[in-house]
Design an enzyme around this catalytic site. Sequence first.
Site, PDB file in Angstrom:
ATOM      1  N   SER A  46       0.969  -1.263  -0.028  1.00 26.46           N
ATOM      2  CA  SER A  46       0.139  -0.149   0.169  1.00 26.46           C
ATOM      3  C   SER A  46       0.962   1.214   0.031  1.00 26.46           C
ATOM      4  CB  SER A  46      -0.993   0.068   1.435  1.00 26.46           C
ATOM      5  OG  SER A  46      -1.931   0.795   1.178  1.00 26.46           O
ATOM      6  N   ASP A  98      -9.957  -4.458  -4.691  1.00 25.39           N
ATOM      7  CA  ASP A  98      -9.301  -3.438  -3.952  1.00 25.39           C
ATOM      8  C   ASP A  98     -10.271  -2.246  -3.930  1.00 25.39           C
ATOM      9  OD1 ASP A  98      -7.696  -1.895  -2.546  1.00 25.39           O
ATOM     10  OD2 ASP A  98      -5.931  -2.827  -3.206  1.00 25.39           O
ATOM     11  N   HIS A 126      -7.946  -5.472  -0.176  1.00 24.94           N
ATOM     12  CA  HIS A 126      -6.622  -4.612  -0.421  1.00 24.94           C
ATOM     13  C   HIS A 126      -5.546  -5.403   0.282  1.00 24.94           C
ATOM     14  CE1 HIS A 126      -4.286  -1.217  -0.353  1.00 24.94           C
ATOM     15  NE2 HIS A 126      -4.048  -1.168   1.053  1.00 24.94           N
TER      16      HIS A 126
END
Length: 269
Positions: free
Chosen positions: A108, A215, A245
């Site tokens: 991320s 996601d 995610h």
Amino acid sequence: MTTTVREWEFAGSRGAVSARIWARPDPRYIAVLAHGYGEHLGRYPHVAEALVRHGATVCGPDHMGHGRSAGERVLIEDVEDVVADLHTVVESARSDHPGLPVVLIGHSMGGLIAARYAQLHGAGLAALVLSGPVLGRWDALSELLALEEIPDAPIDTATLSRDPDVGRAYTADPLVWHGPFKRTTVQALQDCIDRINAHGPLGALPTLWVHGSDDRLVPLEGTRTGIEAVRGDDLTERIYPDARHEVFNETNRDEVLGDVTAFIDRVLR
């Protein structure tokens, strides 16, 4: 095989940074973890242990303002500072294990940090793994920057994983930030995306991109534009159907970690 887990602290760019090492006595490579926004390295022991079993000594920091590190919570003024702190961790591991290849794994926001690190220090890396990385275009940033006041709206933990236990643990974790984004941080993330896009490809660095097709936090198509901007000569992508995610915390996490270790094996061969 014995894994020794040790925490240490160093003077980072903007204050004390807490780092962690999962060490094995006979590593064949170093794996460095860069965690995501609002979280901390303490959410990654299962990832670290899988990598240790595979032959790595694993290390990484809690980024400034995150987890056990110092600083105002989730405040990042310039992502280059976070990259510099990560470099300190990499160099420390390298001094402990001279000559071992280094694999950098970022999730991320950590994928953004890892990609920028690879642009600046890629010659010292054997491979790069990007998990649901914030790259290319993240519409959430421009939407937040357009608001006069950033709302205090916690993320929907159902977007993390199809495993409801992951969301429950996230909500209950006192080291996770549950408050609003800070405008300074949002701007810093956008500035870093722009810098990465302008800098261009990663050359010959072997890169694995893993992402969930469902996601909703960091949507696939926005990231794809960033992957196209940085992709070098050796890109492998794995898109997991219906995964959300946090692919390392998904219901198919064993498959994801197996793909990561298979990629590392191919690179180290």
